[in-house]
Design an enzyme around this catalytic site. Structure first.
Site, short mmCIF file in Angstrom:
data_model
loop_
_atom_site.label_atom_id
_atom_site.label_comp_id
_atom_site.label_asym_id
_atom_site.label_seq_id
_atom_site.Cartn_x
_atom_site.Cartn_y
_atom_site.Cartn_z
N ASP A 88 -38.92 -1.24 6.99
CA ASP A 88 -40.34 -1.35 6.64
C ASP A 88 -40.60 -2.80 6.24
O ASP A 88 -40.28 -3.21 5.12
CB ASP A 88 -40.69 -0.42 5.48
CG ASP A 88 -40.66 1.06 5.88
OD1 ASP A 88 -39.99 1.40 6.90
OD2 ASP A 88 -41.29 1.88 5.18
N LYS B 38 -48.11 0.76 8.94
CA LYS B 38 -48.08 1.37 7.61
C LYS B 38 -49.10 0.66 6.75
O LYS B 38 -49.27 -0.57 6.84
CB LYS B 38 -46.66 1.20 7.05
CG LYS B 38 -46.46 1.64 5.62
CD LYS B 38 -44.97 1.58 5.25
CE LYS B 38 -44.75 1.72 3.75
NZ LYS B 38 -43.34 1.57 3.37
N LYS C 8 -48.08 5.38 8.95
CA LYS C 8 -47.56 5.77 7.64
C LYS C 8 -48.49 5.26 6.55
O LYS C 8 -48.50 4.07 6.26
CB LYS C 8 -46.15 5.21 7.45
CG LYS C 8 -45.56 5.51 6.06
CD LYS C 8 -44.12 5.02 5.97
CE LYS C 8 -43.60 5.11 4.52
NZ LYS C 8 -42.23 4.57 4.41
#
Lengths: 481, 297, 326
Positions: free
Chosen positions: C162, C225, C261
């Protein structure tokens, strides 16, 4: 794991209980502070989603009209104007509070008698109806500052004939300013939807409103005609279709009576190529299908710029498919019931459209049963000359037309005798406002649609009528100015 | 010099007669029907012939008004005001002529007729000043709940049909015409025989004071014949029946119903036109438009 | 354009217009600035309106299980250490020991230096290990330092990385720089999946979120995300709508599936169900899997477990019925 996997997310029915509506078996006219009389033709109030009767209603006749008008006259002289704006304001405030307190009951009742989705009656009709009374409560003692000169006089007895959609909100939009001005009212709700109006009578009772200030006469069109033509009715207000509105006006010609009309529309959404696409899709879908298209300001026409038309219509279909057609009492229902008569009328309109060369697409969303529902429907390849492009559709049908230049968009949008509402979609401010200026409508929503507020005047031009509801302009119909 | 004077003293000069025409689309024209009616003074004596408008003239006048509408409605409020101030100036400049005509037509002593003309000038002036203040008077900001700006403003209804007052030839006409002009509308006015002379003179003032052709169209003739046609014409958006007799009102209302025309609520009998005006007519000939736009980052 | 060699060759597998956008910074900037706008008010209304969808009864139970399977159970505190990671790993494998049919979560998300502990604790469980990297949460460091972090995470066995974008560069309009950084991380983290954190709360409006989503997708993100969880506002429904629109359009135009996300601020079952509704309505039913949608959350799992128990047993649960995240 051979068994089929359950769907990871589904909407189960979330039904409101019909019992919340506290339906009674029998309803009577509300005259002079009492539920009495009703010696006219009795009739059943029918749930358009099921075709089953909800309650029996005693219809009004000429004697009920006479009684109601004289009660309103007496209330006007003795009990309403004389008490002054400050006291009237507090009664309006009480009504608003009672509408808020009984909102759930009324929302379910309105959904039952209209077929409109309960989520819509709950989140839209009731809060807005209460907001009307709150807004006009504030005007009752400030009429000197409403822009009509000092001490504007009220109209006296007002007769109001109302349509069958959003019955409680449309009543509130007209009764609240009338009462604020010091007028008294006799309301004739639509034959199909008398129940919320009669329960509103009960709310007036609970608010301690002086007898005769508000009277409600259920019945058919004949009762409405008698009411508006009654010599004791100083001011007539008609809300409904343009066709009926013209007839009402002809009937009242030469009677020395003032009339305000809120009539039909053939609203339009203009989508320019530079519009925010997703929001424009949402606006067009809401515009056409909100309340099954049964609002007079519905955007029943789409004018989309030719260069993006194909992509836009594809998005439109996809979004339209996601609308859930179903039981009006299910909180997940987006599009409710119309009743079989309305479905028949709209089917005819659609057939005519197809015969004239339009292409029909109806959402595959399955209604709970055959009668009384029409899933959202698009007509593409529509031309300006076709009847669907000119009609007051008043149902979940959207006609799609295209344009090439802003000038052409405006010309096509204005090419109708109606002039109620329009939406303009463009991220370019100057173009959106230029278009808004040129549209011959009473309301323009730029990058929005179906926004309403008690402070914002709403009403039509041309054959959409001359009335305004909302704001100081909403007082005019009830003042002798 | 002395010859001329003596000539004038001994022989009455023969005046050049004037033909009173219709004023349509900025031009003066005879009725296409060729009909005329005699115009008399309040003494009953013949003064001149005036064109008697026909149904075809009415159609032409409505078409001329519609054609002029976009330009007049689209002109800036400032500009409309300037044009109307100019009309007031022109009236003021020909005050004596109007006073003579009003005195003759209405049978008033000259000082009274002069006072009527003065009021008419002031009335035009009053309405001229309104053109760029209508938004303040009739519109404003709507304090809506939610992330939107919402405002309202008046827009002209379009073509307004007017049955001119019969009790006041010049002041009455100015009182009904000026609010129609000030709001950006175009007018088709029916003027009865008794008011024809000052009406045509007013048109001459309009024609020479920058009022675009077609903004005001004046048809002289018999209103009872043409008014129902005006009321039923589907390209007429509003009707001011000020000069219509009581017997005609019902018919006009019924005819206007077919196209949901705006119908100005006017009293019977005619009001006293010398009374100071109110904004009522400005409100009547405008439609309020509400415009919303979201407020987002 | 003609006289300077392209900084990137057009990407393979993309349709012409998208490939063209990756040619050089000028082309990328033109593409991003040319994207259609988003009307904030309309977007927020749609999000609010969809949030009113009712999901009840059995449907709710299924939605809860769907959501549990999408959770990236996350711990990103300075006090994190091996024992905390082992505790969370146990919970990730079997969230509620009383109910063995509760699905396992999607992944455990930790700092890079704890990846090896997480990998050891989750071996054979099917639960993925995700690691934040690239000078999380601010992204303020050199590319060398950022890539070194990525390498540490990947070499320690992370399945998913991430990363955060350089918001400073993005807001300065240096789209090429942001793009290059994502591409380099993408290259360094293979074969691990790359989630690109936009930190939407710092981007100043939906139009920028929309542009950043496209930028990240063009540069090779597998997931986009919303947030680090360290900046407020973190995930919101409208912002998630924007990301979902982007992956749907990406799929429509390229045929390639990409995931979304939302992270930070999603604490209750009610919130989670609203996000699932958004996934269904905005992107489509095919996104309702852990391969395409994740929740970045720490507290959410416990609320899902309590609500699940309530659905099954018909009585309300309490916080001590499920394990604390310590």
């Amino acid at each position: 794991m051979t068994e089929p996997k359950p769907r990871p997310l589904a909407y189960a029915p979330a039904l409101e209980s019909a019992a919340l509506a506290r339906l009674r078996e029998h309803y009577r006219p509300f005259v002079d502070g009492e539920f009495t009389g009703g010696t006219g033709e009795p009739f059943s109030s029918v749930n358009p989603a099921t075709a089953e009767p909800l309650a029996e209603v005693s219809g009004s006749d000429a004697s009920d009209v006479d009684r109601a008008v004289s009660a309103a006259e007496e209330a006007f002289r003795q009990r309403w104007t004389p008490i002054g704006g400050t006291e009237r304001a507090k009664y309006l405030f009480r009504i608003a509070r009672l509408l808020q307190e009984r909102a759930r009951e009324l929302a379910v009742l309105a959904s039952l008698e209209t077929g409109e989705p309960v989520r819509k009656t709950t989140e839209f009709d009731l809060p807005n109806a209460a907001a009307q009374f709150l807004h006009y409560a504030g005007w009752a003692d400030k009429l000197d500052y409403a822009g009509f000169g000092p001490s504007p006089a009220p109209q006296g007895v007002v007769g109001q004939v109302l349509p069958s959609n959003l019955p409680l909100l449309l009543l509130a939009q007209r009764v609240a300013p009338a009462l604020a001005c010091g007028a008294t009212v006799v309301v004739k709700p639509a034959e199909r939807t008398p129940l919320t109006a009669l329960v509103f009578g009960e709310i007036c009772e609970q608010a301690g409103l002086p007898a005769g200030v508000v009277n409600v006469l259920p019945g058919g069109p004949g009762v409405g005609a008698k009411l508006l033509a009654h010599p004791g009715v100083r001011k007539a207000v008609f809300a409904g279709s343009t066709e009926t509105g013209k007839r009402v006006r002809r009937d009242l010609a030469g009677r020395g009576k003032r009339l305000t009309s809120d009539l039909g529309g053939s609203g339009v959404n203009i989508v320019f190529a530079d519009a925010a696409p997703e929001e424009a899709v949402r606006g067009v879908v809401e515009g056409a299908f909100f309340n099954q298209g049964r609002v007079r300001c519905a955007g029943s026409r789409l004018l989309v710029e030719e260069s993006v038309a194909e992509e836009f219509v594809a998005r439109l279909r996809a979004r339209t498919e996601s609308l859930r057609v179903g039981d009006p009492l299910d909180r997940n229902t987006d599009v409710g019931a119309l009743g079989s008569a309305e479905v028949a009328r709209l089917s005819e309109l659609l057939e005519r459209g197809v015969a004239e060369g339009a292409t029909r697409w109806t959402s595959p969303a399955a209604p709970p049963h055959d009668g009384g529902f029409l899933p959202p429907t698009l007509l593409t390849d529509v031309q300006q000359s076709m009847s669907v492009a000119r009609a007051e559709v008043f149902g979940p049908v959207l006609s799609v037309l295209t344009f090439r230049t802003p000038e052409e968009a405006v010309t096509k949008a204005n090419n109708t005798p109606h002039g109620l509402a329009a939406g303009v979609w463009s991220e370019k401010g100057s173009r959106a406002l230029w278009t808004a200026r040129r549209l011959r409508t009473g309301v323009v929503w730029a990058n929005a649609f179906h926004r309403f507020d008690p402070t914002a005047p709403f009403g039509g031009r041309g054959e959409s009528g001359d009335g305004r509801v909302g704001g100081a302009a909403g007082l005019e119909a009830y003042l002798d100015v | 010099m002395s010859d001329g004077e003596s000539l004038a003293n001994t022989r009455k000069r023969v005046a050049v007669p004037k033909t009173y025409k219709l004023y349509v689309g900025g031009s003066f024209a005879r009725s296409e029907s060729g009909r005329v009616f005699p115009v008399t003074g309040s003494d009953g004596d013949f003064r001149a012939n005036a064109a008697q408008a026909s149904r075809k003239d009415l159609r032409d006048a409505v078409a001329a008004a519609r054609k002029a509408f976009d330009g007049w409605a689209g002109a800036s409020a400032h500009n409309r005001g300037q044009v109307m101030f100019r009309v007031a100036e022109m009236l003021e400049g020909t005050r004596d002529r109007f006073a003579g005509e009003v005195a003759d037509v209405e049978g008033l002593p000259l000082p009274e007729a002069e006072a009527v003309v003065d009021t008419a000038v002031d009335r035009m002036f009053w309405y001229a000043g309104w053109t760029d203040k209508l938004g303040v008077l009739l519109g404003g900001v709507n304090q809506v709940a939610g992330p939107y700006t919402s405002h309202g403003g008046p827009e002209p209804v379009g073509v307004v049909g007017v049955v001119a007052p019969r009790s006041s030839s010049l002041l009455g006409l100015v009182s009904v015409l000026a609010p129609v002009m000030a709001t950006g509308n175009c007018a088709v006015v029916l003027v009865g025989p008794e008011a024809a002379v000052p009406a045509v003179s007013l048109c001459e003032a309009l024609a020479t004071s920058d009022v675009p052709g077609g903004v005001v169209n004046v048809l002289t003739g018999e209103p009872t014949e043409l008014a129902p046609r005006l009321a039923s014409h589907s390209d007429v958006d509003a009707l001011d029946p000020s000069g219509a007799e009581e017997s005609l009102r019902g018919e006009l209302e019924e005819a206007a119903a077919a196209t949901v025309k705006r119908m100005l609520d006017v009293p019977l009998p005619e009001q006293d036109w010398s009374e100071p005006p109110t904004p009522k007519r400005l409100r009547a000939f405008t439609d309020l438009k509400t415009v919303w736009h979201p407020l987002g980052e | 354009m003609v006289d300077s060699p392209p900084s990137n060759p057009p990407k393979a597998g993309l349709p012409g217009d998208l490939a063209e956008a990756t040619r050089d910074e000028a082309a990328l900037t033109r593409f991003l600035r040319g994207l259609p706008g988003i009307d904030a008010v309309g977007l927020e209304q749609r999000a609010a309106s969809l949030a009113g969808r009712a999901v009840k009864g059995d449907a709710k139970l299924r939605a809860i299980d769907t959501a549990i399977g999408m959770v990236d159970l996350t711990t990103l505190e300075g006090a994190d250490n091996a024992s905390k990671v082992r505790a969370l790993a146990a919970k990730a494998r079997r969230p509620d020991s009383r109910f063995p049919d509760v699905p396992r979560v999607a992944a455990l998300c930790v700092y890079p230096d704890l990846v090896s502990d997480a990998v050891a604790a989750l071996r054979g469980s099917g639960v993925g290990v995700a690691s934040v990297a690239t000078a999380f949460p601010s992204g303020r460091s050199t590319i060398r330092a950022k890539l070194a972090e990525v390498e540490l995470a990947v070499e320690s066995g992370a399945d998913e990385v991430d990363m955060v974008i350089d918001r400073g560069a993005f807001l300065a309009g240096e789209y090429g720089r942001v793009f290059d950084e994502i591409e380099q991380v993408r290259a360094a983290c293979a074969p691990a999946h790359l989630k690109v954190i936009l930190e939407t709360g710092e981007l100043g409006g939906y139009d920028n979120v929309w542009r950043a989503s496209w930028l990240a997708l063009l540069a090779g993100a597998d997931f986009i995300k919303t947030s680090t969880g360290k900046v407020s506002p973190a995930a919101t429904l409208p912002v998630t709508h924007v990301l979902l629109r982007a992956v749907r359009e990406w799929r429509d135009r390229t045929g390639q599936p990409r995931g979304v996300k939302p992270a930070g601020g999603i604490r209750t079952t009610k919130d989670a169900v609203r996000y699932l509704v958004a996934v269904l309505e905005v992107a489509g039913p095919e996104w309702l899997t852990p391969e395409s949608f994740r929740f970045g959350a720490s507290g959410l799992l416990n609320d899902l477990l309590m609500q699940r128990e309530t659905q099954l047993d018909g009585h309300y649960s309490g916080p001590d019925q499920v394990a604390v995240d310590l």
